[in-house]
Design an enzyme around this catalytic site. Sequence first.
Site, mmCIF file in Angstrom:
data_model
loop_
_atom_site.group_PDB
_atom_site.id
_atom_site.type_symbol
_atom_site.label_atom_id
_atom_site.label_comp_id
_atom_site.label_asym_id
_atom_site.label_seq_id
_atom_site.Cartn_x
_atom_site.Cartn_y
_atom_site.Cartn_z
ATOM 1 N N ASP A 1 0.840 -1.189 0.000
ATOM 2 C CA ASP A 1 0.000 0.000 0.000
ATOM 3 C C ASP A 1 0.880 1.246 0.000
ATOM 4 O OD1 ASP A 1 -2.472 1.225 -0.124
ATOM 5 O OD2 ASP A 1 -2.636 1.431 2.040
ATOM 6 N N TYR B 1 1.103 5.759 -0.596
ATOM 7 C CA TYR B 1 0.697 6.957 0.154
ATOM 8 C C TYR B 1 0.923 8.131 -0.787
ATOM 9 C CZ TYR B 1 0.764 9.752 4.567
ATOM 10 O OH TYR B 1 0.513 10.614 5.608
ATOM 11 N N HIS C 1 -3.607 14.205 0.740
ATOM 12 C CA HIS C 1 -3.802 13.319 1.884
ATOM 13 C C HIS C 1 -2.599 13.361 2.820
ATOM 14 C CE1 HIS C 1 -5.005 9.890 4.306
ATOM 15 N NE2 HIS C 1 -3.855 9.289 4.023
ATOM 16 N N ARG D 1 0.873 16.274 13.183
ATOM 17 C CA ARG D 1 2.089 17.025 13.542
ATOM 18 C C ARG D 1 1.854 18.504 13.227
ATOM 19 N NH1 ARG D 1 3.681 12.988 10.111
ATOM 20 N NH2 ARG D 1 4.107 14.549 8.505
ATOM 21 N N GLU E 1 -10.340 4.184 3.820
ATOM 22 C CA GLU E 1 -9.421 4.902 2.940
ATOM 23 C C GLU E 1 -9.836 4.591 1.513
ATOM 24 O OE1 GLU E 1 -5.319 4.115 4.117
ATOM 25 O OE2 GLU E 1 -5.481 5.691 5.638
ATOM 26 N N GLU F 1 -9.210 4.221 -2.098
ATOM 27 C CA GLU F 1 -7.991 4.029 -2.881
ATOM 28 C C GLU F 1 -8.325 3.326 -4.191
ATOM 29 O OE1 GLU F 1 -4.618 2.378 -0.909
ATOM 30 O OE2 GLU F 1 -5.206 3.138 1.078
ATOM 31 N N ASP G 1 -9.125 0.592 2.171
ATOM 32 C CA ASP G 1 -8.104 0.181 3.141
ATOM 33 C C ASP G 1 -8.588 0.565 4.540
ATOM 34 O OD1 ASP G 1 -5.697 -0.612 4.282
ATOM 35 O OD2 ASP G 1 -4.759 1.336 3.918
ATOM 36 N N ARG H 1 -7.711 3.924 13.454
ATOM 37 C CA ARG H 1 -6.761 5.010 13.723
ATOM 38 C C ARG H 1 -6.169 4.956 15.115
ATOM 39 N NH1 ARG H 1 -5.650 6.038 8.656
ATOM 40 N NH2 ARG H 1 -7.462 6.749 7.471
ATOM 41 N N GLN I 1 -3.628 2.168 15.101
ATOM 42 C CA GLN I 1 -2.532 2.617 14.229
ATOM 43 C C GLN I 1 -1.639 3.638 14.940
ATOM 44 O OE1 GLN I 1 -4.064 4.401 10.620
ATOM 45 N NE2 GLN I 1 -2.056 4.974 9.854
ATOM 46 N N TYR J 1 2.364 2.294 15.420
ATOM 47 C CA TYR J 1 3.089 2.441 14.151
ATOM 48 C C TYR J 1 4.544 2.873 14.284
ATOM 49 C CZ TYR J 1 3.168 7.567 13.560
ATOM 50 O OH TYR J 1 3.430 8.899 13.672
ATOM 51 N N LYS K 1 -4.333 -1.939 10.244
ATOM 52 C CA LYS K 1 -4.688 -2.015 8.823
ATOM 53 C C LYS K 1 -4.971 -3.447 8.366
ATOM 54 C CE LYS K 1 -3.297 2.272 7.475
ATOM 55 N NZ LYS K 1 -4.017 3.214 6.627
ATOM 56 N N THR L 1 -8.996 -5.609 4.005
ATOM 57 C CA THR L 1 -8.873 -4.668 2.891
ATOM 58 C C THR L 1 -9.862 -5.133 1.830
ATOM 59 O OG1 THR L 1 -6.489 -4.476 3.352
ATOM 60 C CG2 THR L 1 -7.279 -3.621 1.228
ATOM 61 N N THR M 1 -4.678 6.585 0.116
ATOM 62 C CA THR M 1 -5.914 7.364 0.169
ATOM 63 C C THR M 1 -5.891 8.475 -0.868
ATOM 64 O OG1 THR M 1 -5.937 6.974 2.534
ATOM 65 C CG2 THR M 1 -7.408 8.693 1.703
ATOM 66 N N GLU N 1 -9.796 12.744 7.676
ATOM 67 C CA GLU N 1 -9.709 14.091 7.118
ATOM 68 C C GLU N 1 -11.066 14.791 7.130
ATOM 69 O OE1 GLU N 1 -7.611 11.895 3.876
ATOM 70 O OE2 GLU N 1 -6.914 13.918 3.387
HETATM 71 CA CA CA Z 1 -3.879 3.077 2.855
#
Ligand code: CA
Length: 404
Positions: A116, A118, A123, A132, A187, A189, A221, A225, A228, A232, A241, A245, A333, A347
């Site tokens: 997968d 990114y 996104h 952040r 997500e 995708e 996906d 959260r 994750q 992570y 994740k 899927t 995503t 989001e």
């Molecule tokens: Ca993904």
Amino acid sequence: MTDWLGLAADDPFGISTLPYGVVLIDGQPQPAVRIGGSALLLRPAVQALLPEHADLFAGPNLDAFLAAGPDSWLDVRTAVTTWLIDETYRGQLEPLLRPLAGLPTVLPFSVADYVDFYASENHARNVGRIFRPDAESLLPNWKHLPVGYHGRAGTVVVSGTEVRRPLGQRQAGDGVEFGPSQRLDIEAEVGFVVGPGSSQGQPVPIADFDRHVFGVVLLNDWSARDIQAWEYVPLGPFLGKSFATSISAWITPLAALQTARVPAVPRDPAPLPYLDDTGDSWNLDLSIEVRLNGELISRPPFATMYWTAAQMMAHMTVNGASLRPGDLYGSGTVSGPEPDQLGSLLELSWGGSRPFALADGSQRSYLSDGDEIVMTATAPGPDGARIGISEVRGRIVPALDGPA
Ligand code: CA
């Protein structure tokens, strides 16, 4: 081109689309091609009318067909197109059509490796801003390579499969809690399905993209959260994740998307030579729609992606890692620049800080039990036609009672 089924000119599953899947007939899997609201059973059709390729559809899935490569893909697509246009074949093929309504579908190929990416700048920047807020939203590597990770092939499921809310650890103050995910997300995708493999040690260049990649699916996906966010660091996504899927039941061949190819988005800095796709962009103009319990919540535009699937393939193999038939890789995503083009609830609710209202008066930051997500997409086809990418559908069922 007009088919003898009499489909409307704007049918997204008309003669220019022809995606492949696997349906269950009396409990037995059979490869099929979708035309309008019907599935044409390929095994008997090819045996009778294209016997030199009968082996490709003798099995319970599309594995042999995918592995056979572009010459065989073209032979079959050309033949099926002719059969559905030429009245001569009608009498022979009509008995091999089955209405899709109520017809079970199964995973159309054996998923080999699952990767997968990114690749949406919108996104990646949104996620950076949410997690952040005081730092640069894009990390330094992001515009130099398509960031990705290896996922779990064995839990890829076909559209329509229920998805159970996962259990797991999450951070709670200075400690940890265990239980059903409280931040279950989607997500939106696009997934790419690999046919012929490559040799280990041998990078695959962008120019070979359509000799290896057969076609596309929509891919959800599912992402927990809270699980994750806790797990992570430092190795990336894992149990947040890997529980499920979902992909479309029907694979749209790249051959149906030639009119959807559009120029790449501007890139700065210029990519390294192995990622340079000047003059050979595989950016695709797919208009995705995401519905929650039937209500349209987003329209992510795939043409805004920074990296294309061809660049992802080139990057994935540049170190000598090989491709295998049945490899699946996701784009990451898809989020556009506008507030109604975001491909995740993370989001859409801005990290849960801005719950959004649904038409029934309820609010969402993340998914509730019973929620159903359906993603669909279309692309420009020849002569004003629309090419449909088959839906990916999934409904959330409550978590099991887990260990405390
Ligand atoms: Ca993904």
